[in-house]
Design a protein around this motif. Sequence first.
Motif, PDB file in Angstrom:
ATOM      1  N   GLN A  68     -19.997 -22.161  51.851  1.00  0.00           N
ATOM      2  CA  GLN A  68     -19.437 -23.503  51.076  1.00  0.00           C
ATOM      3  C   GLN A  68     -19.331 -24.212  52.011  1.00  0.00           C
ATOM      4  OE1 GLN A  68     -15.445 -20.294  50.849  1.00  0.00           O
ATOM      5  NE2 GLN A  68     -15.262 -20.807  48.575  1.00  0.00           N
ATOM      6  N   GLU A  69     -19.434 -24.338  53.474  1.00  0.00           N
ATOM      7  CA  GLU A  69     -19.572 -24.969  54.091  1.00  0.00           C
ATOM      8  C   GLU A  69     -20.906 -26.025  53.997  1.00  0.00           C
ATOM      9  OE1 GLU A  69     -19.493 -24.471  58.927  1.00  0.00           O
ATOM     10  OE2 GLU A  69     -17.240 -23.352  57.711  1.00  0.00           O
ATOM     11  N   ILE A 126     -20.822 -27.835  50.790  1.00  0.00           N
ATOM     12  CA  ILE A 126     -19.566 -28.356  50.639  1.00  0.00           C
ATOM     13  C   ILE A 126     -19.451 -29.164  49.284  1.00  0.00           C
ATOM     14  CG2 ILE A 126     -19.820 -30.926  51.892  1.00  0.00           C
ATOM     15  CD1 ILE A 126     -16.761 -29.865  52.905  1.00  0.00           C
ATOM     16  N   LYS A 160     -18.284 -27.833  43.966  1.00  0.00           N
ATOM     17  CA  LYS A 160     -16.983 -26.524  43.743  1.00  0.00           C
ATOM     18  C   LYS A 160     -16.938 -25.842  42.244  1.00  0.00           C
ATOM     19  CE  LYS A 160     -15.465 -30.044  46.879  1.00  0.00           C
ATOM     20  NZ  LYS A 160     -15.096 -29.265  48.592  1.00  0.00           N
ATOM     21  N   ALA A 215     -15.815 -23.132  44.774  1.00  0.00           N
ATOM     22  CA  ALA A 215     -14.493 -23.748  46.572  1.00  0.00           C
ATOM     23  C   ALA A 215     -13.389 -22.422  46.271  1.00  0.00           C
ATOM     24  CB  ALA A 215     -14.042 -25.222  44.977  1.00  0.00           C
TER      25      ALA A 215
END
Length: 233
Positions: A146-147, A150, A153, A167
Amino acid sequence: MENYLKETRILDYSHETVQTLLEQRGWSSLDIVEKIKAIYNFVRDEIAFGYNISDDIPASKILKDGYGQCNTKATLLMALLRVVGIPNRIHGFTIDKALQKGAITGICYKLSPQNILHSWVEVLVNGQWYFLEGVIVDKPYLSKLQEQYIDCKTTFCGFGVYTDNFANPPIEWNNNNPFIQNKGINQDFGLFDTPDDLYSKHQQKLNFFKRLVFKNIVRHIMNSNVEKIRNGN
């Protein structure tokens, strides 16, 4: 009901490593919902996402490896639930290989079958079946993924994940149906009492040579790619 609790070659829950884990964790003393939650969280997060030598290895071997993918994590989850008396079954599918892109790249991706054998565990609680597919990807790996992406979503497909809510994917279990790869499903093989039954009828679509290459080369590359994500590289 007996079929949903029986031990098999793959679900080898009498094995010393499984019994030792059970004693260390004290799962048997929990109520049914807490048993499922504790075991589900263990398999999701303490068994890292990774690729084993094959789908049909026993639960004790997966526990020893310390990592697994959809099919092998399903095996371990089933064995641990059965050893504490929680009835369960396995649901077989195929998923599109696009879901694995990133974990597998280049010529290896091109040569891999379009449809990959996939499964999830279904557990019986108070007369209702719940689907536990969200167990596949460990939280540390998912957080790093996810990082790296980023800005995404909503829908994300790749690196072992296919979800419409990247997300905040529904991977927690609390009398619900957690998922992390289900959006990639393209064929339904139905329900089986045990992984042994599933694999007697369905296997990965790999010939002898490709199976050998996967065991000895490709899966190590895939595990390396997964570790790079987990380590933030």
